[in-house]
Write a protein that holds these residues in place. Structure first.
Motif, PDB file in Angstrom:
ATOM      1  N   ILE A  25     -50.017-140.169  43.602  1.00 20.82           N
ATOM      2  CA  ILE A  25     -50.973-141.026  44.290  1.00 20.82           C
ATOM      3  C   ILE A  25     -52.369-140.591  43.872  1.00 20.82           C
ATOM      4  O   ILE A  25     -52.706-139.402  43.964  1.00 20.82           O
ATOM      5  N   ASP A  26     -53.181-141.557  43.431  1.00 23.07           N
ATOM      6  CA  ASP A  26     -54.527-141.251  42.948  1.00 23.07           C
ATOM      7  C   ASP A  26     -55.625-141.602  43.950  1.00 23.07           C
ATOM      8  O   ASP A  26     -56.756-141.145  43.808  1.00 23.07           O
ATOM      9  N   THR A  27     -55.328-142.415  44.951  1.00 17.94           N
ATOM     10  CA  THR A  27     -56.362-142.854  45.893  1.00 17.94           C
ATOM     11  C   THR A  27     -56.325-142.000  47.160  1.00 17.94           C
ATOM     12  O   THR A  27     -55.369-141.269  47.406  1.00 17.94           O
ATOM     13  N   ASP A  28     -57.378-142.146  47.962  1.00 12.16           N
ATOM     14  CA  ASP A  28     -57.458-141.409  49.226  1.00 12.16           C
ATOM     15  C   ASP A  28     -57.046-142.269  50.416  1.00 12.16           C
ATOM     16  O   ASP A  28     -57.184-141.841  51.558  1.00 12.16           O
ATOM     17  N   ASP A  29     -56.548-143.464  50.155  1.00 15.70           N
ATOM     18  CA  ASP A  29     -56.259-144.428  51.215  1.00 15.70           C
ATOM     19  C   ASP A  29     -55.246-143.919  52.242  1.00 15.70           C
ATOM     20  O   ASP A  29     -55.332-144.269  53.416  1.00 15.70           O
ATOM     21  N   GLU A  30     -54.289-143.122  51.821  1.00 14.99           N
ATOM     22  CA  GLU A  30     -53.225-142.696  52.732  1.00 14.99           C
ATOM     23  C   GLU A  30     -53.232-141.195  52.995  1.00 14.99           C
ATOM     24  O   GLU A  30     -52.216-140.620  53.353  1.00 14.99           O
ATOM     25  N   ASP A  31     -54.391-140.573  52.846  1.00 15.93           N
ATOM     26  CA  ASP A  31     -54.490-139.128  53.082  1.00 15.93           C
ATOM     27  C   ASP A  31     -54.092-138.738  54.504  1.00 15.93           C
ATOM     28  O   ASP A  31     -53.423-137.726  54.705  1.00 15.93           O
ATOM     29  N   ALA A  32     -54.499-139.531  55.486  1.00 19.30           N
ATOM     30  CA  ALA A  32     -54.158-139.219  56.879  1.00 19.30           C
ATOM     31  C   ALA A  32     -52.644-139.289  57.098  1.00 19.30           C
ATOM     32  O   ALA A  32     -52.066-138.419  57.768  1.00 19.30           O
ATOM     33  N   LEU A  33     -52.005-140.302  56.523  1.00 16.59           N
ATOM     34  CA  LEU A  33     -50.550-140.419  56.632  1.00 16.59           C
ATOM     35  C   LEU A  33     -49.864-139.227  55.963  1.00 16.59           C
ATOM     36  O   LEU A  33     -48.958-138.619  56.531  1.00 16.59           O
ATOM     37  N   ILE A  34     -50.296-138.887  54.774  1.00  6.51           N
ATOM     38  CA  ILE A  34     -49.680-137.773  54.042  1.00  6.51           C
ATOM     39  C   ILE A  34     -49.880-136.461  54.800  1.00  6.51           C
ATOM     40  O   ILE A  34     -48.951-135.655  54.906  1.00  6.51           O
ATOM     41  N   ALA A  35     -51.066-136.258  55.367  1.00  4.34           N
ATOM     42  CA  ALA A  35     -51.316-135.048  56.157  1.00  4.34           C
ATOM     43  C   ALA A  35     -50.383-134.979  57.362  1.00  4.34           C
ATOM     44  O   ALA A  35     -49.841-133.911  57.680  1.00  4.34           O
ATOM     45  N   SER A  36     -50.169-136.120  58.015  1.00  2.69           N
ATOM     46  CA  SER A  36     -49.274-136.123  59.176  1.00  2.69           C
ATOM     47  C   SER A  36     -47.823-135.893  58.755  1.00  2.69           C
ATOM     48  O   SER A  36     -47.063-135.236  59.466  1.00  2.69           O
ATOM     49  N   LEU A  37     -47.430-136.401  57.587  1.00  2.00           N
ATOM     50  CA  LEU A  37     -46.081-136.154  57.082  1.00  2.00           C
ATOM     51  C   LEU A  37     -45.885-134.678  56.730  1.00  2.00           C
ATOM     52  O   LEU A  37     -44.799-134.119  56.946  1.00  2.00           O
ATOM     53  N   ILE A  38     -46.909-134.038  56.202  1.00  2.00           N
ATOM     54  CA  ILE A  38     -46.830-132.605  55.886  1.00  2.00           C
ATOM     55  C   ILE A  38     -46.616-131.806  57.172  1.00  2.00           C
ATOM     56  O   ILE A  38     -45.749-130.921  57.231  1.00  2.00           O
ATOM     57  N   THR A  39     -47.387-132.121  58.201  1.00  2.00           N
ATOM     58  CA  THR A  39     -47.232-131.422  59.482  1.00  2.00           C
ATOM     59  C   THR A  39     -45.836-131.649  60.059  1.00  2.00           C
ATOM     60  O   THR A  39     -45.185-130.710  60.513  1.00  2.00           O
ATOM     61  N   ALA A  40     -45.361-132.892  60.024  1.00  2.00           N
ATOM     62  CA  ALA A  40     -44.028-133.197  60.536  1.00  2.00           C
ATOM     63  C   ALA A  40     -42.950-132.469  59.738  1.00  2.00           C
ATOM     64  O   ALA A  40     -41.982-131.955  60.312  1.00  2.00           O
ATOM     65  N   ALA A  41     -43.112-132.407  58.420  1.00  2.00           N
ATOM     66  CA  ALA A  41     -42.136-131.704  57.585  1.00  2.00           C
ATOM     67  C   ALA A  41     -42.143-130.210  57.889  1.00  2.00           C
ATOM     68  O   ALA A  41     -41.090-129.574  57.983  1.00  2.00           O
ATOM     69  N   ARG A  42     -43.335-129.620  58.060  1.00  3.85           N
ATOM     70  CA  ARG A  42     -43.415-128.195  58.403  1.00  3.85           C
ATOM     71  C   ARG A  42     -42.719-127.928  59.725  1.00  3.85           C
ATOM     72  O   ARG A  42     -41.919-127.000  59.854  1.00  3.85           O
ATOM     73  N   LEU A  43     -43.019-128.754  60.718  1.00  7.19           N
ATOM     74  CA  LEU A  43     -42.400-128.573  62.029  1.00  7.19           C
ATOM     75  C   LEU A  43     -40.885-128.716  61.971  1.00  7.19           C
ATOM     76  O   LEU A  43     -40.154-127.969  62.621  1.00  7.19           O
ATOM     77  N   THR A  44     -40.402-129.661  61.174  1.00 10.66           N
ATOM     78  CA  THR A  44     -38.961-129.850  61.016  1.00 10.66           C
ATOM     79  C   THR A  44     -38.318-128.625  60.384  1.00 10.66           C
ATOM     80  O   THR A  44     -37.287-128.135  60.851  1.00 10.66           O
ATOM     81  N   VAL A  45     -38.928-128.113  59.338  1.00 11.71           N
ATOM     82  CA  VAL A  45     -38.392-126.926  58.658  1.00 11.71           C
ATOM     83  C   VAL A  45     -38.444-125.718  59.589  1.00 11.71           C
ATOM     84  O   VAL A  45     -37.472-124.960  59.698  1.00 11.71           O
ATOM     85  N   GLU A  46     -39.566-125.537  60.283  1.00 16.62           N
ATOM     86  CA  GLU A  46     -39.685-124.396  61.193  1.00 16.62           C
ATOM     87  C   GLU A  46     -38.640-124.460  62.295  1.00 16.62           C
ATOM     88  O   GLU A  46     -37.995-123.462  62.618  1.00 16.62           O
ATOM     89  N   ARG A  47     -38.462-125.626  62.863  1.00 16.77           N
ATOM     90  CA  ARG A  47     -37.486-125.788  63.956  1.00 16.77           C
ATOM     91  C   ARG A  47     -36.059-125.579  63.443  1.00 16.77           C
ATOM     92  O   ARG A  47     -35.245-124.933  64.092  1.00 16.77           O
ATOM     93  N   THR A  48     -35.763-126.122  62.278  1.00 16.46           N
ATOM     94  CA  THR A  48     -34.418-126.001  61.703  1.00 16.46           C
ATOM     95  C   THR A  48     -34.066-124.553  61.403  1.00 16.46           C
ATOM     96  O   THR A  48     -32.936-124.116  61.637  1.00 16.46           O
TER      97      THR A  48
END
Length: 191
Positions: A25-48
């Motif tokens: 991805i080259d644009t900044d249009d979905e940075d907020a979505l990607i940041a929230s997905l990173i947090t959700a993925a971290r939380l999922t891995v930590e919980r698992t």
């Protein structure tokens, strides 16, 4: 038993720039979505895995101290045990002196042991004992093992490409097998 996050990690194990590079991805249009997905993925891995990836502070509450005087902390890796506090039913607090307990942070799970008898508390005192501890692989993303960081990145990509919770007419896909395989060596094995 209650575990409460008291200080969240200051960073994520994968940056938005790293995730965008993986997603091409080259644009900044979905940075907020990607940041929230990173947090959700971290939380999922930590919980698992029962892990803290980046340094964070927790409090572990117990109604009573077990007769063995030993407690296993529920999150790994533990860097330090900060304090043990006894809360009474009237709202008072007493800190247990650091010389009166020992912490084994090298074991997984980390353990805390009182050197003497536990202080007495009222029999109906909820969350009478509080252990404050710091857990995590380190302060920076580079401190997290690379396979876990890669699993977080793959989970972000998976969720980015599949935004609907259920795909009708197709077999439901849970966590991709590649992600599960990357995390497998970090699972706790109970014998």
């Amino acid at each position: 038993m209650t575990v409460v996050l008291t200080a969240a990690p200051a960073a994520e194990p994968v940056s938005v720039a790293e995730a965008k590079a993986h997603l091409r991805i080259d644009t900044d249009d979905e940075d907020a979505l990607i940041a929230s997905l990173i947090t959700a993925a971290r939380l999922t891995v930590e919980r698992t895995l029962g892990l803290a990836l980046i340094t964070q502070t927790w409090s572990y509450f117990l109604d009573h101290w077990p007769p063995s005087c030993r407690i296993a902390l529920p999150i790994a890796p533990v860097a330090s045990v900060g304090a043990i506090t006894v809360h009474d039913v009237d709202g008072g607090q007493t800190a247990i002196d650091a010389n009166d307990y020992a912490a084994d942070v090298l074991s997984v799970p980390a353990r805390v042991m009182l050197k003497g008898a536990p202080p007495s508390v009222a029999p109906r005192a909820f969350n009478a004992f509080e252990m404050a501890f710091t857990a995590g692989h380190g302060d920076a993303a580079a401190d997290v093992p690379q396979p876990i960081r890669h699993a977080v990145t793959l989970l972000v990509a998976h969720w980015y490409e599949r935004r609907e919770p259920v795909v009708l007419g197709a077999a439901a896909q849970e966590v991709p097998a590649t992600v599960a395989g990357l995390l497998l060596p970090y699972r706790r094995v109970r014998l």
